[in-house]
Motif scaffolding. Sequence first.
Motif, PDB file in Angstrom:
ATOM      1  N   GLU A 174       0.829  -1.208   0.000  1.00 51.80           N
ATOM      2  CA  GLU A 174       0.000   0.000   0.000  1.00 51.80           C
ATOM      3  C   GLU A 174       0.866   1.262   0.000  1.00 51.80           C
ATOM      4  OE1 GLU A 174      -2.517  -0.606   3.366  1.00 51.80           O
ATOM      5  OE2 GLU A 174      -3.972  -1.816   2.234  1.00 51.80           O
ATOM      6  N   LYS A 175       1.959   1.241   0.751  1.00 50.38           N
ATOM      7  CA  LYS A 175       2.883   2.383   0.755  1.00 50.38           C
ATOM      8  C   LYS A 175       3.535   2.543  -0.617  1.00 50.38           C
ATOM      9  CE  LYS A 175       4.094   2.482   5.679  1.00 50.38           C
ATOM     10  NZ  LYS A 175       5.176   2.293   6.683  1.00 50.38           N
ATOM     11  N   ALA A 192       2.223   1.697  -3.466  1.00 49.85           N
ATOM     12  CA  ALA A 192       1.207   2.229  -4.375  1.00 49.85           C
ATOM     13  C   ALA A 192       1.140   3.750  -4.290  1.00 49.85           C
ATOM     14  CB  ALA A 192      -0.152   1.621  -4.040  1.00 49.85           C
ATOM     15  N   LEU A 193       1.132   4.276  -3.073  1.00 46.62           N
ATOM     16  CA  LEU A 193       1.065   5.730  -2.883  1.00 46.62           C
ATOM     17  C   LEU A 193       2.322   6.414  -3.409  1.00 46.62           C
ATOM     18  CD1 LEU A 193      -0.459   5.805   0.719  1.00 46.62           C
ATOM     19  CD2 LEU A 193      -1.652   6.190  -1.455  1.00 46.62           C
ATOM     20  N   LYS A 194       3.466   5.787  -3.186  1.00 48.05           N
ATOM     21  CA  LYS A 194       4.738   6.352  -3.648  1.00 48.05           C
ATOM     22  C   LYS A 194       4.781   6.415  -5.175  1.00 48.05           C
ATOM     23  CE  LYS A 194       9.728   5.470  -3.542  1.00 48.05           C
ATOM     24  NZ  LYS A 194      10.802   4.561  -3.043  1.00 48.05           N
ATOM     25  N   ALA A 249       2.235   6.397  -7.232  1.00 45.82           N
ATOM     26  CA  ALA A 249       1.230   7.355  -7.708  1.00 45.82           C
ATOM     27  C   ALA A 249       1.787   8.776  -7.662  1.00 45.82           C
ATOM     28  CB  ALA A 249      -0.030   7.251  -6.861  1.00 45.82           C
ATOM     29  N   ASN A 250       2.448   9.113  -6.570  1.00 46.45           N
ATOM     30  CA  ASN A 250       3.045  10.451  -6.446  1.00 46.45           C
ATOM     31  C   ASN A 250       4.114  10.672  -7.510  1.00 46.45           C
ATOM     32  OD1 ASN A 250       1.464  11.190  -4.264  1.00 46.45           O
ATOM     33  ND2 ASN A 250       2.919  10.401  -2.749  1.00 46.45           N
ATOM     34  N   VAL A 308      -6.209   0.660  -3.536  1.00 49.39           N
ATOM     35  CA  VAL A 308      -5.654   1.855  -2.889  1.00 49.39           C
ATOM     36  C   VAL A 308      -5.729   3.060  -3.821  1.00 49.39           C
ATOM     37  CG1 VAL A 308      -3.537   2.916  -2.012  1.00 49.39           C
ATOM     38  CG2 VAL A 308      -4.138   0.596  -1.326  1.00 49.39           C
ATOM     39  N   LEU A 309      -5.342   2.878  -5.076  1.00 50.16           N
ATOM     40  CA  LEU A 309      -5.270   4.007  -6.002  1.00 50.16           C
ATOM     41  C   LEU A 309      -6.606   4.335  -6.664  1.00 50.16           C
ATOM     42  CD1 LEU A 309      -1.749   3.526  -7.608  1.00 50.16           C
ATOM     43  CD2 LEU A 309      -2.446   4.802  -5.575  1.00 50.16           C
ATOM     44  N   LYS A 365      -8.945   5.391  -5.107  1.00 49.46           N
ATOM     45  CA  LYS A 365      -9.379   6.585  -4.370  1.00 49.46           C
ATOM     46  C   LYS A 365      -8.653   7.846  -4.841  1.00 49.46           C
ATOM     47  CE  LYS A 365      -9.824   3.561  -0.341  1.00 49.46           C
ATOM     48  NZ  LYS A 365      -9.295   3.248   1.018  1.00 49.46           N
ATOM     49  N   ASN A 366      -7.641   7.675  -5.680  1.00 53.39           N
ATOM     50  CA  ASN A 366      -6.847   8.811  -6.160  1.00 53.39           C
ATOM     51  C   ASN A 366      -7.395   9.259  -7.513  1.00 53.39           C
ATOM     52  OD1 ASN A 366      -4.805  10.516  -7.225  1.00 53.39           O
ATOM     53  ND2 ASN A 366      -3.271   9.524  -5.924  1.00 53.39           N
ATOM     54  N   THR A 370      -4.993   2.915 -12.844  1.00 55.03           N
ATOM     55  CA  THR A 370      -4.125   1.733 -12.849  1.00 55.03           C
ATOM     56  C   THR A 370      -4.628   0.699 -13.848  1.00 55.03           C
ATOM     57  OG1 THR A 370      -5.389   0.694 -11.055  1.00 55.03           O
ATOM     58  CG2 THR A 370      -3.499   2.058 -10.431  1.00 55.03           C
TER      59      THR A 370
END
Length: 209
Positions: free
Chosen positions: A147-148, A150-152, A154-155, A180-181, A183-184, A189
């Motif tokens: 999950e971390k 995925a956020l990294k 995405a950024n 996870v993504l 929600k972004n 993806t």
Amino acid sequence: MNEITITAQTIEAAVQEALDALEVERNQTNVEIIEPGKKGFLGIFKGKPAVVKVTKIVDPVEEAVHFITNVSREMGISIHTNVKKTSRNCIIEISSDSAGMLIGKHGQTLNALQLLTQLVANRYSQQFLNVVLNPEGYREKRKEMVEKLALKIANQAIKTNRSVQLEPMPSHERKMIHQVLAKNSLVETHSVGKEPKRSILVQPIGKKH
């Protein structure tokens, strides 16, 4: 041996002989009467023996635990297991001083063992049983890491306005990243490639592959 067919003078005698051979109690089996048998008449006409087929009721979870325990032993690893089961899911918690050997690089060994254990369990299950092997809480730790990641990623995709493709990963981990993504609102993806090298592509919204 999980099944045996016995011929004896009576149904009761045939069933008991089968139970003794399978080393189980009657409530642990299914009994099929193939031939009920007939007694002889006045000692003149010969009787007909009874024939039964007795099948051991196999617990798919027990078979799964036996399998992973035996495989671990063959790998030189001693394990202790604790099972958490729902109607369709079976989580086998594993305690071991050598959990790292079961997990392997990026969980590859563990995922292979989990697939094999699930195949064994579903040989005996009436409905599909999802089996999860979780040595020393690895699944929770891996979930947090994915999950971390995925956020990294995405950024990174947003900052550079470029698509980023991750390394190949199993389907359940790809699903984590999709969830996870989702929600972004700035990225989307896609799963790309073919198994076992299927991976995730993270790209900024509006950007083509």
